[in-house]
Structure formats: C-alpha cells, structure tokens
Write a protein that holds these residues in place. Structure first.
Motif, short mmCIF file in Angstrom:
data_model
loop_
_atom_site.label_atom_id
_atom_site.label_comp_id
_atom_site.label_asym_id
_atom_site.label_seq_id
_atom_site.Cartn_x
_atom_site.Cartn_y
_atom_site.Cartn_z
N SER A 1 3.78 -2.83 -7.67
CA SER A 1 2.84 -1.74 -7.57
C SER A 1 3.29 -0.59 -8.62
CB SER A 1 3.07 -1.46 -6.15
OG SER A 1 4.38 -0.45 -6.11
N THR A 2 4.40 -0.40 -8.82
CA THR A 2 4.74 0.54 -10.17
C THR A 2 4.19 0.19 -11.13
OG1 THR A 2 6.79 1.23 -8.76
CG2 THR A 2 6.75 1.98 -11.12
N ILE A 3 4.41 -0.96 -11.58
CA ILE A 3 3.82 -1.49 -13.09
C ILE A 3 2.09 -1.14 -13.03
CG2 ILE A 3 3.23 -3.32 -14.24
CD1 ILE A 3 5.71 -4.57 -13.61
N MET B 1 0.85 -1.39 0.05
CA MET B 1 -0.08 0.09 0.02
C MET B 1 0.89 1.20 -0.09
SD MET B 1 -3.11 -0.99 -0.19
CE MET B 1 -3.62 0.77 -0.31
N ALA B 2 1.90 1.20 0.71
CA ALA B 2 2.94 2.59 1.03
C ALA B 2 3.58 2.54 -0.65
CB ALA B 2 3.97 2.35 1.82
N SER B 3 3.93 1.37 -1.30
CA SER B 3 4.47 1.55 -2.53
C SER B 3 3.52 2.04 -3.50
CB SER B 3 5.10 0.29 -2.97
OG SER B 3 5.80 -0.23 -1.95
N ILE B 4 2.29 1.96 -3.31
CA ILE B 4 1.29 2.15 -4.40
C ILE B 4 1.16 3.89 -4.20
CG2 ILE B 4 -1.36 2.65 -4.85
CD1 ILE B 4 -0.24 -0.02 -6.13
N LEU B 5 0.92 4.13 -2.89
CA LEU B 5 0.85 5.70 -2.68
C LEU B 5 2.34 6.43 -3.08
CD1 LEU B 5 -0.49 5.68 0.90
CD2 LEU B 5 -1.61 6.19 -1.26
N LEU B 6 3.29 5.91 -3.07
CA LEU B 6 4.43 6.52 -3.50
C LEU B 6 4.67 6.64 -4.90
CD1 LEU B 6 7.08 4.77 -1.08
CD2 LEU B 6 6.64 7.19 -1.35
N VAL C 1 0.54 1.15 -11.29
CA VAL C 1 0.05 2.50 -11.20
C VAL C 1 0.40 3.18 -12.21
CG1 VAL C 1 0.66 4.80 -10.24
CG2 VAL C 1 0.39 2.97 -8.51
N PHE C 2 1.80 2.83 -13.02
CA PHE C 2 2.10 3.65 -13.97
C PHE C 2 1.30 2.97 -15.25
CE2 PHE C 2 6.84 5.12 -12.62
CZ PHE C 2 6.09 5.66 -11.76
N GLY C 3 1.14 1.68 -15.35
CA GLY C 3 0.31 1.04 -16.53
C GLY C 3 -1.16 2.04 -16.62
N GLY C 4 -1.62 2.03 -15.48
CA GLY C 4 -2.91 2.82 -15.49
C GLY C 4 -2.83 4.45 -15.82
N ILE C 5 -1.44 4.95 -15.59
CA ILE C 5 -1.43 6.28 -15.99
C ILE C 5 -1.26 6.31 -17.55
CG2 ILE C 5 0.34 8.15 -16.41
CD1 ILE C 5 0.88 7.74 -13.30
N ALA C 6 -0.48 5.11 -18.11
CA ALA C 6 -0.28 4.92 -19.48
C ALA C 6 -1.52 4.91 -20.23
CB ALA C 6 0.45 3.83 -19.88
#
Length: 208
Positions: free
Chosen positions: A159-161, A12-17, A163-168
């Motif tokens: 978590s980065t994949i 969860m912390a990684s998602i927020l970051l 979040v960033f995938g959603g942004i993409a």
C-alpha cells in the motif's frame, strides 16, 4: 492464514495511513520535485526497505525493546534527527551547478535509496506504531503470529509503494517543469533543506 475479510480492511486502512501527511511522504514529495520521478521512486523503495526492517522487528519482538527502553528510543531518534540535519547541511551548501550535477548523477540515486532506508529505520515511532497496529488484525487461532505479522507488514508495504509511487509521479512531473530554471532549482533546494530541518526537529522532540 488471514482471510480476505481481514486483509481487505487492513489494506484500506494502510492506504489511508500512507496518504496522511507525515515525514516519509513529505520526503518523497520533496525529493521527487527536486530530482524527478525516478528519484522519488527510489526514495520510496528505500523507505519500504526500512519498513521491512520494522516489520521483522515487530514480528520477532525486537520493537518491544524500543518501547520499553527510553535510552534505546532516544538514541535511535537522535541519530535519525542528526542524519536529517546532515542532509539539510548538504543541501544548504549546494550551488545551482552542483544541484544540477547531482540530479544527473546515478550515484545520487543510490544515495537517495540509502537515505530512504536510513530515514525510515532510524524512526523508532514506526516500530512502535507497527507494534500497536499490526496485532489488531492478527488472530492466534489462525496459526503463527510471526507469519501473520510478516504478511500484514507485506500488505502495508504494498500500500505504501502504491501511494508513495503516486506522489513521486505527480511531484516529479511538477518538479521537471520547475527545474528548468536554475534559480528555481536553488529555491526548491533551499525549501527542501528547511523541510529536512523541520523533520529533524520533529523527530528529535517526539515522545514515546
């Protein structure tokens, strides 16, 4: 190995970051808007490949060098800033025709993947952040700290994949509509170039 009670809050912390505005997600946003969802996802994969490098560096103690050595830290950040300025220069010299051709080129996708890797690897602040962040969730009583660091790094990358995938995906949808106009393509490209210059200046002036 680490229990779910540790991994869940770390995730969860990684998602927020990952959601917090920063050079990497801004890079994904601009490239997705310019070149589409696939390009944004490839940039994301490149950035996460860079995170593998940082995770490995922290797990095996290499990141300590960048924290302790001002010369190593400065050299790496200046290389990264120079690379971002080079990308900005390529963008500013592009015409509408070359922009459209670059968007259709499969080779440009390969370049975007490499750019994601280089941009992430040449930011020493990532390794130093990992060096400070990951050990907070590790427990020497649960076995090898190296393996725990690698596991935590893997969770952070997942978590980065996400979040960033959603942004993409979202930025690519908007960009696909905007890119129908050649004039809009040029404007968006110039804005992306200005973003790269800003990111380069931010990286060049960052303190340890």
């Amino acid at each position: 190995m680490l229990p779910i009670e540790t991994l869940a809050p770390f995730f969860m912390a990684s998602i927020l970051l990952a959601l917090a505005p920063g050079p990497d997600n801004i890079f994904v946003l601009t490239q997705s808007a310019l070149r589409g969802r696939v390009a944004g996802l490839l940039v994301t994969l490149g950035l996460c490949t860079g995170l593998i490098v940082h995770t490995t560096a922290v797990a095996f103690g290499v990141a300590v060098i960048f924290k302790a050595s001002a010369l190593a830290f400065t050299a790496l950040k200046l290389f990264g800033a120079g690379y971002l300025l080079y990308l900005a220069w390529l963008i500013f010299r592009s015409s509408a025709e070359t922009i459209a051709a670059g968007q259709r080129s499969e080779l440009s996708y390969a370049r975007l993947y490499r750019r994601g890797i280089i941009m992430n690897v040449t930011n020493p602040k990532v390794s130093i952040f990992f060096l400070a962040f990951l050990p907070q969730f590790a427990d020497p009583a649960r076995g090898s700290l190296t393996l725990q660091m690698l596991l935590l790094g893997g969770v952070f990358i997942v978590s980065t994949i996400l979040v960033f995938g959603g942004i993409a995906f979202l930025a690519g949808s908007i960009g696909g509509w905007l890119n129908r106009s050649p004039r809009t393509q040029v404007i968006m490209n110039r804005l992306a170039g200005m973003v790269f210059v800003g990111l380069a200046l931010k990286l060049a002036t960052v303190k340890r």
